[in-house]
Write a protein that holds these residues in place. Structure first.
Motif, PDB file in Angstrom:
ATOM      1  N   ARG A 185       0.862  -0.825   0.211  1.00 41.74           N
ATOM      2  CA  ARG A 185      -0.026  -0.127   0.247  1.00 41.74           C
ATOM      3  C   ARG A 185       0.779   1.190   0.187  1.00 41.74           C
ATOM      4  NH1 ARG A 185      -4.274  -2.550   4.648  1.00 41.74           N
ATOM      5  NH2 ARG A 185      -5.770  -2.973   3.155  1.00 41.74           N
ATOM      6  N   GLU A 186       2.077   1.044   0.888  1.00 38.53           N
ATOM      7  CA  GLU A 186       3.019   2.462   0.641  1.00 38.53           C
ATOM      8  C   GLU A 186       3.445   2.572  -0.736  1.00 38.53           C
ATOM      9  OE1 GLU A 186       1.942   4.196   3.806  1.00 38.53           O
ATOM     10  OE2 GLU A 186       5.060   4.282   3.196  1.00 38.53           O
TER      11      GLU A 186
ATOM     12  N   PHE B  71      -5.617  -4.991  -1.696  1.00 35.77           N
ATOM     13  CA  PHE B  71      -5.864  -4.204  -2.191  1.00 35.77           C
ATOM     14  C   PHE B  71      -7.275  -4.683  -2.705  1.00 35.77           C
ATOM     15  CE2 PHE B  71      -2.260  -3.041  -3.426  1.00 35.77           C
ATOM     16  CZ  PHE B  71      -1.347  -2.228  -3.397  1.00 35.77           C
ATOM     17  N   TRP B  72      -7.766  -5.385  -1.939  1.00 30.16           N
ATOM     18  CA  TRP B  72      -9.274  -6.463  -1.654  1.00 30.16           C
ATOM     19  C   TRP B  72      -9.986  -4.726  -1.676  1.00 30.16           C
ATOM     20  CZ3 TRP B  72     -12.837  -7.280   1.681  1.00 30.16           C
ATOM     21  CH2 TRP B  72     -13.939  -8.025   1.531  1.00 30.16           C
ATOM     22  N   PRO B  73     -11.937  -4.866  -1.787  1.00 27.88           N
ATOM     23  CA  PRO B  73     -11.387  -5.524  -3.176  1.00 27.88           C
ATOM     24  C   PRO B  73     -11.484  -4.876  -4.299  1.00 27.88           C
ATOM     25  CG  PRO B  73     -13.255  -4.471  -2.161  1.00 27.88           C
ATOM     26  CD  PRO B  73     -12.257  -3.915  -0.882  1.00 27.88           C
ATOM     27  N   ALA B  74     -10.532  -4.105  -4.219  1.00 32.80           N
ATOM     28  CA  ALA B  74     -10.223  -3.018  -5.464  1.00 32.80           C
ATOM     29  C   ALA B  74      -9.044  -4.588  -6.225  1.00 32.80           C
ATOM     30  CB  ALA B  74      -9.867  -2.255  -5.263  1.00 32.80           C
ATOM     31  N   PRO B  75      -9.304  -4.019  -7.841  1.00 30.80           N
ATOM     32  CA  PRO B  75      -7.999  -5.080  -8.512  1.00 30.80           C
ATOM     33  C   PRO B  75      -6.282  -4.618  -8.196  1.00 30.80           C
ATOM     34  CG  PRO B  75      -9.517  -3.787  -9.883  1.00 30.80           C
ATOM     35  CD  PRO B  75     -10.586  -3.660  -8.835  1.00 30.80           C
TER      36      PRO B  75
ATOM     37  N   GLN C  15      -3.447   4.663   4.551  1.00 27.76           N
ATOM     38  CA  GLN C  15      -2.334   4.903   3.321  1.00 27.76           C
ATOM     39  C   GLN C  15      -2.734   4.491   2.450  1.00 27.76           C
ATOM     40  OE1 GLN C  15      -0.825   0.844   4.893  1.00 27.76           O
ATOM     41  NE2 GLN C  15       1.167   1.726   3.652  1.00 27.76           N
ATOM     42  N   TYR C  16      -3.677   4.429   1.682  1.00 33.98           N
ATOM     43  CA  TYR C  16      -4.526   4.359   0.540  1.00 33.98           C
ATOM     44  C   TYR C  16      -6.569   4.297   0.624  1.00 33.98           C
ATOM     45  CZ  TYR C  16      -4.182   2.163  -4.169  1.00 33.98           C
ATOM     46  OH  TYR C  16      -4.456   2.187  -5.341  1.00 33.98           O
TER      47      TYR C  16
ATOM     48  N   ILE D 214      -9.278   2.776  -0.985  1.00 34.10           N
ATOM     49  CA  ILE D 214      -9.386   1.773  -1.614  1.00 34.10           C
ATOM     50  C   ILE D 214     -10.961   2.193  -2.112  1.00 34.10           C
ATOM     51  CG2 ILE D 214     -10.000  -0.892  -2.178  1.00 34.10           C
ATOM     52  CD1 ILE D 214      -7.891  -1.967   0.104  1.00 34.10           C
ATOM     53  N   ARG D 215     -10.998   2.097  -3.906  1.00 33.15           N
ATOM     54  CA  ARG D 215     -12.198   1.986  -4.378  1.00 33.15           C
ATOM     55  C   ARG D 215     -12.725   1.694  -5.169  1.00 33.15           C
ATOM     56  NH1 ARG D 215     -15.656   7.472  -4.808  1.00 33.15           N
ATOM     57  NH2 ARG D 215     -16.961   5.820  -4.977  1.00 33.15           N
ATOM     58  N   PRO D 216     -13.048   0.508  -5.256  1.00 34.47           N
ATOM     59  CA  PRO D 216     -12.992   0.205  -6.922  1.00 34.47           C
ATOM     60  C   PRO D 216     -13.391  -0.243  -7.947  1.00 34.47           C
ATOM     61  CG  PRO D 216     -13.815  -1.475  -4.593  1.00 34.47           C
ATOM     62  CD  PRO D 216     -13.859   0.117  -3.951  1.00 34.47           C
TER      63      PRO D 216
ATOM     64  N   THR E 126     -15.803  -1.114  -9.151  1.00 36.45           N
ATOM     65  CA  THR E 126     -16.515  -2.582 -10.237  1.00 36.45           C
ATOM     66  C   THR E 126     -18.157  -2.799  -9.693  1.00 36.45           C
ATOM     67  OG1 THR E 126     -15.445  -3.987  -8.569  1.00 36.45           O
ATOM     68  CG2 THR E 126     -14.060  -3.508  -9.532  1.00 36.45           C
TER      69      THR E 126
ATOM     70  N   TYR F 245     -19.038  -4.085  -6.267  1.00 37.06           N
ATOM     71  CA  TYR F 245     -18.609  -3.435  -5.590  1.00 37.06           C
ATOM     72  C   TYR F 245     -18.405  -1.548  -6.026  1.00 37.06           C
ATOM     73  CZ  TYR F 245     -16.456  -7.311  -3.154  1.00 37.06           C
ATOM     74  OH  TYR F 245     -16.655  -8.072  -2.111  1.00 37.06           O
TER      75      TYR F 245
ATOM     76  N   TYR G 242     -18.329   1.137  -2.990  1.00 34.13           N
ATOM     77  CA  TYR G 242     -17.365   0.475  -2.018  1.00 34.13           C
ATOM     78  C   TYR G 242     -16.333   1.716  -1.563  1.00 34.13           C
ATOM     79  CZ  TYR G 242     -13.991  -2.014   0.981  1.00 34.13           C
ATOM     80  OH  TYR G 242     -13.596  -2.876   2.045  1.00 34.13           O
TER      81      TYR G 242
ATOM     82  N   ALA H 282      -7.246   1.949   3.752  1.00 33.62           N
ATOM     83  CA  ALA H 282      -6.701   0.839   3.891  1.00 33.62           C
ATOM     84  C   ALA H 282      -5.267   1.501   5.394  1.00 33.62           C
ATOM     85  CB  ALA H 282      -5.857   0.607   2.641  1.00 33.62           C
TER      86      ALA H 282
ATOM     87  N   ASP I  52     -12.459  -4.246   7.579  1.00 34.63           N
ATOM     88  CA  ASP I  52     -12.901  -5.142   6.706  1.00 34.63           C
ATOM     89  C   ASP I  52     -10.906  -5.955   6.688  1.00 34.63           C
ATOM     90  OD1 ASP I  52     -14.776  -5.144   5.745  1.00 34.63           O
ATOM     91  OD2 ASP I  52     -15.181  -3.643   4.050  1.00 34.63           O
TER      92      ASP I  52
ATOM     93  N   THR J 274      -8.718  -2.533   6.788  1.00 36.42           N
ATOM     94  CA  THR J 274      -9.267  -1.605   5.497  1.00 36.42           C
ATOM     95  C   THR J 274     -10.343  -1.199   6.516  1.00 36.42           C
ATOM     96  OG1 THR J 274      -8.521  -2.391   3.445  1.00 36.42           O
ATOM     97  CG2 THR J 274     -10.375  -1.350   3.892  1.00 36.42           C
TER      98      THR J 274
ATOM     99  N   ARG K  83      -4.708   9.571   1.892  1.00 37.34           N
ATOM    100  CA  ARG K  83      -3.398   8.978   1.678  1.00 37.34           C
ATOM    101  C   ARG K  83      -3.016  10.053   3.253  1.00 37.34           C
ATOM    102  NH1 ARG K  83       0.653   6.203   1.445  1.00 37.34           N
ATOM    103  NH2 ARG K  83       2.799   6.596   1.601  1.00 37.34           N
TER     104      ARG K  83
END
Lengths: 304, 433
Positions: free
Chosen positions: A25-26, A55-59, B227-228, B230-232, B234, B237, B240, B244, B273, B289, B300
């Motif tokens: 993630r960094e 990175f779940w649930p993202a790819p 850190q990050y 998360i936005r899928p 998709t 999701y 979502y 993270a 999560d 997450t 971030r």
């Protein structure tokens, strides 16, 4: 579903998993163009497994890069393509053969192509402007690797200078680099071979079939069981035998040896690895035996 | 599952540190046949009659050529009782920065001295660095006791001098242990020595296997650097949005009220999560997450903290710096500060003091901080950072100082004054509102 919370401090594998995910993630947060080096071997497969979790649930937000020596095991290439399709990943392949065909590289007299991977790797990093390159290297593999930082800066020539490494403090990773430089990132730095196998068992990670015992026609060279292939062999006087073997590492077929083994499940492999008196590289990698500093010298040139 | 101990070694040149680490690996049967073969071959090439165990760990060509350790290396070994990650750090003065590196994550440090030389300048320097970085426990390995005829009095004098020094650095007596060893012969490293009947304590390995490891306190206030995001986006999701990161301190549970810093927005944690399912709680060290109840603008670098005990974001850090660069620090330097997942521009306002690790005193208002020097400074940051005192939280009280020009890590930064001697009556905290 709610699972019981585990104490990261007392569960070694959970701690290693959390550390690797933190590193992924960094990199995603700090770099523009990361890539995961993927050979289909157990370490890079584990690397990919951890990236998917990070990175779940993202790819996974990075492509994969495979430097293909052209001397790979068919089972491994099939596994690579299967994994790429299963997770919808983008795969870039740098074929060493292309570099040989157009004259940028020359085949070595001994036929091994492992050292020839460095230039295609560096050329591809430059071409795609990758600024972070994930590798599955572990510090327990070899004493030069034991010196490697988790974030390891490489100059514009891809070179590693062990005397000028950045101090790596706490879990604060410094990914700053100048244009043309890139950072090699090793999320599995603190894993041992035993950790890798125990985690593969715990997570039921799928691996290429050649990690498990199977029948194979092999011949002995320099004390190792090599398999027939385009890398040449058997030569005159090298007797072919059909044995029950498996592989502890997966790499270029010209220098990766099989070990005699009947371990056909993860549990049996773990038992075998624990009892072995040889390191995985000592058992099956000819290229590390070239000199006392073979790995260090290759790393200085840009190899992993 | 065995527990994990992270340890670091430190000591001066030629005190036998590589040999000690080699001995630990060898006697715990962590060295495999091919590695030993390679060392035996290399030892024979050098004209030695027995394997030189230091060759097991000195991994670089120039290290083997010079017979010294240049760079920190990490070793892994395990016994049925515990797994170990060992940061093997060089002793040369010019490589003190590697001691800082090894110490930053260590739960215990093994400091070596040569029994013939006793506590020397470098021993005192290293002990100070270990204390500064907050390494909770020290072991003094008094090495080469075979060369002083296993003399008890020699050991006692060295042990007492060192314990007194460590105590003045803030260590409780129970957190420091001296052990007489010979790494070369193997006395009291893994095997108990018959030559030291006067020593009744544990061998080095026994101590490492049984020393209590303080886990990150679960009751500390919750801290979570984002850190990050998360936005899928998709089909599965579409909406979502998860944050993270790794829990830096404390524990988080669904339903907890939190505040997002530096903006100061309040919300509650809806879910924790992971790809393996939701968690009922996540403690320090765990990468997870967080899904929050409200749709807030979080990026971030932001920090999610317990609403009841959130840190106050400040734009002036009163900090201790361990300077790691050949380029000296002068007041007015423009730098970058990385704290958690945030990197901000910064400016070193003032050098308040420099630490003299020999005299355990400070020099006021020095003109520079040179390589390997430790000092207290005022650092002004361009955006407020929610920091904690380093003494209270090693993770959220630490930061990097980075050269904006070439990206070099210039210093290890610690909020506040982790060593008693660095504290002074002349308060350097910025004037109140």
């Amino acid at each position: 579903m709610t699972t019981a919370a585990t104490d990261a401090a007392t569960d070694n594998l959970a701690a290693l998993e959390s550390e690797a995910i933190h590193i992924f993630r960094e990199v995603a947060g700090e770099f523009d163009r990361p890539v995961i080096l993927f050979s289909g071997g157990k370490d890079s497969t584990l690397l990919l497994h951890l990236a998917i979790k990070a990175f779940w649930p993202a790819p996974v937000p990075f492509p994969l890069l495979h430097v293909d020596t052209g001397h790979n095991f068919d089972e491994v290439i099939a596994f690579r393509d299967h994994v790429v399709a299963k997770y919808g990943l983008r795969l870039i392949v740098a074929n060493v053969q292309d570099w040989i065909d157009d004259g940028r590289l020359t085949e070595r007299p001994d036929g091994t192509r492992n050292p020839l991977q460095t230039q295609p790797l560096l050329d591809t990093i430059t071409e795609h402007k990758f600024d972070a390159v994930f590798g599955g290297g572990r510090r327990d593999e070899e004493r030069a690797r034991a010196k490697e930082r988790i974030f390891s800066l490489r100059n514009a020539f891809g070179q590693w200078d062990p005397r000028r490494q950045r101090p790596e403090l706490w879990n604060l990773y410094n990914g700053r680099h100048r244009p043309g430089e890139h950072v090699r990132v090793f999320p599995l730095s603190n894993w041992t071979e035993a950790d890798v196998w125990n985690y593969i068992a715990r997570e039921k990670v799928e691996l290429p079939s050649i990690y498990y015992a199977h029948q194979r026609k092999v011949y002995k060279r320099d004390g190792m069981w090599l398999t027939e292939g385009p890398w040449g062999g058997p030569r005159d006087g090298e007797e072919v035998k059909e044995l029950t073997v498996r592989y502890r590492t997966v790499g270029d077929g010209s220098c990766t040896g099989a070990v005699e083994s009947t371990a056909s499940t993860v549990e049996e492999v773990i038992a075998e690895v624990m009892a072995s008196r040889l390191t995985e590289r000592g058992a099956t990698r000819a290229d590390d035996r070239l000199s006392e500093a073979a790995m260090e010298d290759r790393k200085r040139e840009g190899y992993f | 599952m065995s527990s994990l101990l992270r340890l670091a070694t430190a000591g001066s040149v030629d005190d036998g540190k590589s040999t000690l680490v080699g001995r630990l690996l060898y006697d715990t049967k962590s060295v495999l046949a091919d590695q030993l073969d390679a060392v035996t071959r290399a030892s024979v090439d050098r004209g030695l009659s027995t394997p030189d165990l230091s060759l097991l760990v000195d991994g670089l060509r120039s290290e083997r050529e010079q017979g010294i350790t240049i760079d920190v290396a990490y070793r892994y070994f395990a016994t049925p009782k515990r797994s170990f990650v060992l940061a093997d750090t060089p002793g040369h003065v010019q490589y003190t920065r590697n001691t800082v590196t090894g110490a930053s994550t260590a739960q215990l440090a093994v400091l070596l001295v040569d029994a013939r030389k006793g506590v020397i300048e470098q021993t005192r320097r290293h002990a100070a660095v270990l204390a500064l970085l907050g390494v909770p426990r020290l072991v003094l390995a008094v090495n080469k006791v075979d060369l002083v005829d296993y003399d008890e009095e020699t050991f006692r004098v060295i042990a007492k001098e060192f314990t007194d020094h460590a105590t003045s650095l803030g260590y409780a007596e129970g957190s420091v242990l001296a052990i007489p060893v010979s790494a070369l012969v193997g006395d009291n490293v893994v095997e108990r020595s018959a030559h030291t009947p006067w020593y009744s304590g544990p061998t080095l390995l026994e101590h490492l296997e049984t020393v209590p490891v303080a886990p990150d306190p679960h009751d500390a206030p919750f801290r979570f650097p984002v850190q990050y995001v998360i936005r899928p986006r998709t089909p599965e999701y579409p909406d979502y949005r998860g944050y993270a990161g790794q829990v830096a301190a404390g524990t988080v549970r669904p339903g907890d009220e939190v505040v997002v810093l530096p903006a100061g927005l309040r919300t509650t944690v809806e879910r924790i999560d992971t790809p393996d399912g939701e968690l009922a709680e996540a403690a320090a060290g765990r990468s997870v997450t967080l899904v929050l109840a409200d749709d807030l603008d979080i990026a971030r670098g932001d920090v999610i903290a317990a609403a009841g005990s959130a840190p106050v974001a400040t734009d002036e850090l009163d900090a201790t710096l361990a300077w790691l660069s050949e380029k000296p620090l002068r007041p007015g330097a423009r730098v970058l500060v990385k704290h958690g997942a945030r990197t901000v521009q910064a400016f070193v306002d003032e050098l308040v003091s420099r630490f003299d690790e020999q005299k355990l005193s400070t020099v006021d208002y020095p003109e520079t901080l040179q390589l390997n020097e430790i000092g207290r400074a005022k650092v002004r940051v361009a955006e407020p950072l929610p920091v904690d005192e380093y003494e209270v939280s090693r993770r959220t009280g630490a930061f990097l100082v980075i050269d904006p020009a070439d990206g070099t890590t210039l210093a290890a930064g610690m909020v506040g004054a982790p060593l008693p001697v660095l504290r002074s009556d002349r308060d350097v905290v910025s004037p109140g509102p």
